[in-house]
Scaffold this active site. Structure first.
Site, short mmCIF file in Angstrom:
data_model
loop_
_atom_site.label_atom_id
_atom_site.label_comp_id
_atom_site.label_asym_id
_atom_site.label_seq_id
_atom_site.Cartn_x
_atom_site.Cartn_y
_atom_site.Cartn_z
N ASP A 20 39.73 47.24 38.99
CA ASP A 20 38.92 46.06 39.30
C ASP A 20 39.85 44.86 39.41
OD1 ASP A 20 36.97 44.28 39.78
OD2 ASP A 20 36.07 44.32 37.79
N HIS B 82 28.76 46.82 44.70
CA HIS B 82 27.55 46.09 44.33
C HIS B 82 26.56 46.27 45.48
CE1 HIS B 82 30.63 43.64 42.21
NE2 HIS B 82 29.69 43.48 41.31
N ASP C 160 37.62 49.46 33.64
CA ASP C 160 38.11 48.59 34.71
C ASP C 160 39.56 48.22 34.40
OD1 ASP C 160 35.78 48.67 36.12
OD2 ASP C 160 35.25 46.55 35.83
N MET D 114 30.45 55.18 41.10
CA MET D 114 29.80 54.09 40.35
C MET D 114 29.19 53.08 41.31
SD MET D 114 30.52 50.65 39.49
CE MET D 114 32.08 50.04 38.89
N HIS E 263 39.36 41.09 30.80
CA HIS E 263 38.33 40.38 30.05
C HIS E 263 38.66 40.26 28.57
CE1 HIS E 263 35.17 41.35 33.37
NE2 HIS E 263 36.21 40.69 33.80
N ASP F 277 40.18 34.10 35.07
CA ASP F 277 40.12 35.54 35.38
C ASP F 277 41.04 35.86 36.56
OD1 ASP F 277 39.32 38.14 35.52
OD2 ASP F 277 37.37 37.72 36.42
N GLU G 160 29.49 45.94 30.73
CA GLU G 160 30.82 45.33 30.82
C GLU G 160 30.81 43.94 30.21
OE1 GLU G 160 32.45 45.41 34.75
OE2 GLU G 160 34.00 43.94 34.29
N GLU H 175 37.02 46.04 30.47
CA GLU H 175 38.00 45.60 31.49
C GLU H 175 39.19 44.94 30.81
OE1 GLU H 175 36.81 43.69 35.16
OE2 GLU H 175 38.40 42.21 34.93
N ASP I 88 27.60 44.13 48.29
CA ASP I 88 28.87 44.42 48.98
C ASP I 88 28.56 45.30 50.17
OD1 ASP I 88 30.19 43.25 46.83
OD2 ASP I 88 30.66 45.17 45.87
N ASP J 198 42.50 39.05 37.47
CA ASP J 198 42.34 40.34 38.15
C ASP J 198 43.62 40.79 38.86
OD1 ASP J 198 39.71 40.67 37.33
OD2 ASP J 198 38.86 39.75 39.12
N LYS K 284 32.46 40.24 29.01
CA LYS K 284 33.44 39.22 29.41
C LYS K 284 33.14 37.96 28.62
CE LYS K 284 35.50 37.14 33.49
NZ LYS K 284 35.36 36.82 34.92
C1 GLT Z 1 33.28 40.84 39.29
C2 GLT Z 1 33.72 40.86 37.87
C3 GLT Z 1 34.10 42.22 37.47
C4 GLT Z 1 32.92 43.16 37.41
C5 GLT Z 1 32.36 43.43 38.74
C6 GLT Z 1 31.12 44.27 38.59
S1 GLT Z 1 32.14 42.06 39.71
O1 GLT Z 1 34.39 40.99 40.15
O2 GLT Z 1 34.83 39.96 37.71
O3 GLT Z 1 34.77 42.25 36.26
O4 GLT Z 1 33.38 44.41 36.95
O5 GLT Z 1 29.98 43.53 38.62
MN MN Z 2 35.21 44.40 35.96
MN MN Z 3 37.54 40.66 36.08
#
Ligand code: GLT
Ligand code: MN
Ligand code: MN
Length: 468
Positions: free
Chosen positions: A367, A134, A325, A168, A300, A335, A261, A297, A137, A337, A263
């Protein structure tokens, strides 16, 4: 160099060689059989001497682990699979993933801050292909131009030293309090316009480092209470922003595609365009749909309990799978991850099999982040684990495709004697009339067992490693 090496008693090691040896020995014990070296010499090079081949080979524990390799002195290699990442695998991580400090809504950071350049070196060490970021970041939101230049210089040096690329980039439109009610969908026009300005600068920054894909994740584009915003107006505002930024990119002649993306929730109670399917429909309403695709993702879609691979397949079939992702997630939770493949191995298997079977050539972006319990060694374990699991599942997919029993079962399941062919394809009145006259033996058709239980158990056997 050759003259130097020819000197008697030369002791200085080639740095590259030492690094390779160190990397190897982090992962494996190395046993050396050498005719011209005594045990002491082998030990002083930090290896373990082996004297009595082949007896030693049978006693070395390494042979019990089928994923490691043993080089025999006659250059014959015992064939064993190597799951180490290579650039052609296109494994990438975001700075925010390996840089995650483990903070959550109930607790503060458990890991120290690492600079973007330090994170690039970490990724280089574990064998990643690329790094994504980002805008903030890389460059903190309040950095001065001089500070920004210093950070970029250091980051660029780390990329050159490690050979990592930046496929990316993306914009942070969610952390700063100004985005508390969204960016493009905020009710405050100043915020909507500030978001556009921040996006243009962030696109410039991504392109400066070679990014070809630009991800849009609208984490704050939603509501807690639907009394606050018009859902229709929010879609229109999002469309206008996307159209503006497509035109900006075209005008600048950047070689860049956008990947949206989805979510469903978190950090907002509800986020607009909550699934990949919603995003695909939204894209078709844009001024330049050809330059916009999706970045689905795993987490998500799994958090709301839907089949991720089906959404990916829909995106692929529409020519819109620009990025992906990869991570993991228990359904119905916040979430998480999690490390790729650490929760639902079967879903991860069918996803990897899909990507490999169709020949997806984009980044495999992880991700995800390490558990809060980990230090930076644990972060490396996490990153290595994501890539290793992907490669193991890729091998399993090839095994599935080559398995005679599975394939003959599939041939039986998909059998087609062609008798129905006259009815498929485009509509014609003759076809419709013919079809209306056809008599079906419904109960005979329904009686046929489809053998999916057998097929699924064969898949499970294969995944659990008891097959072939
Ligand atoms: C954040 C989010 C991710 C996105 C990222 C990109 S930032 O961590 O949870 O799913 O892909 O903005
Ligand atoms: Mn993501
Ligand atoms: Mn995520």
């Amino acid at each position: 160099m050759l003259d130097l090496l020819a000197q008697p008693g030369i002791q200085s090691h080639d740095q590259w060689q030492v690094q390779i040896q160190a990397q190897t020995q982090q992962r494996a014990d190395v046993y050396v059989f050498a005719v011209g070296l005594c045990d002491e010499e082998i030990r002083s090079a930090l290896f373990t001497p082996v004297r009595d081949l082949p007896h030693s080979l049978l006693t070395i524990p390494i042979l019990a682990k089928p994923d490691q390799r043993v080089d025999l002195p006659n250059n014959k290699e015992i064939p064993m699979t190597d799951y180490s990442p290579k650039p052609e695998h296109k494994f990438t991580f975001g700075l925010w993933t390996v840089g995650s400090r483990g903070a959550d809504p109930f607790g503060s950071a458990t890991r120290e801050y690492r600079t973007p350049a330090e994170l690039v070196y970490l990724l280089g060490e574990v064998g990643a292909y690329g790094v994504n970021f980002h805008d903030n970041d890389l460059i903190p939101i309040d950095a001065t131009p001089a500070e920004a230049e210093d950070i970029k210089k250091e980051f660029r040096k780390a990329l050159t030293d490690t050979g990592l690329v930046v496929p990316m980039a993306t914009t942070n439109l969610f952390s700063d309090p100004i985005f508390k009610d969204g960016a493009f969908t905020s009710n405050d026009p100043r915020v909507r316009v500030y978001a556009l300005q921040k996006m243009m600068n962030a696109i410039d920054l991504g392109v400066e480092f070679g990014a070809k894909i630009y991800v849009f994740w609208g984490g704050r584009e939603g509501t807690e209470t639907d009394s606050s915003k018009s859902a229709i107006e929010s879609i229109k505002r999002s469309r206008e922003a996307l159209n503006f930024l497509c035109d900006y990119t075209l005008e600048k002649r950047y070689d860049l595609k956008f990947a949206l993306e989805a979510k469903p929730n978190e950090p907002r109670a509800d986020i607009y365009n909550p699934t990949t399917g919603h995003m695909l429909a939204f894209i078709s309403t844009l001024d330049h749909p050809e330059m916009v695709g999706v970045n689905p993702e795993v987490a998500h879609e799994h958090m709301v309990g839907i089949n991720f691979m089906h959404g990916v397949a829909q995106a692929w079939e529409a020519g819109k799978l620009f990025h992906i992702d990869l991570n993991d997630q228990y359904p119905g939770r916040y979430d998480q991850d999690l490390r790729f493949g650490s929760r639902d191995i079967k879903a991860a298997f069918f996803l990897v099999k899909f990507l490999e079977d169709v020949g997806y050539t984009g980044s495999r972006h992880f991700d995800a982040h390490a558990y809060r319990t980990e230090d930076f060694d644990g972060v490396k374990d996490f990153a290595r684990g994501c890539m290793r699991t992907y490669l193991i599942l890729k091998e399993k997919a090839a095994q599935f495709n080559a398995d005679k029993e599975i394939q003959s079962l599939l041939a039986e399941i998909h059998a087609d004697d062609g008798k129905m062919n006259p009815y498929f394809g485009a509509y014609t009145p003759q076809k419709a009339a013919l079809l209306k006259a056809h008599v079906f033996d419904r109960s005979a058709i329904a009686r046929r067992g489809l053998r999916y239980e057998r097929l699924d158990q064969l898949t499970i056997d294969l995944l659990l490693g008891v097959r072939g």
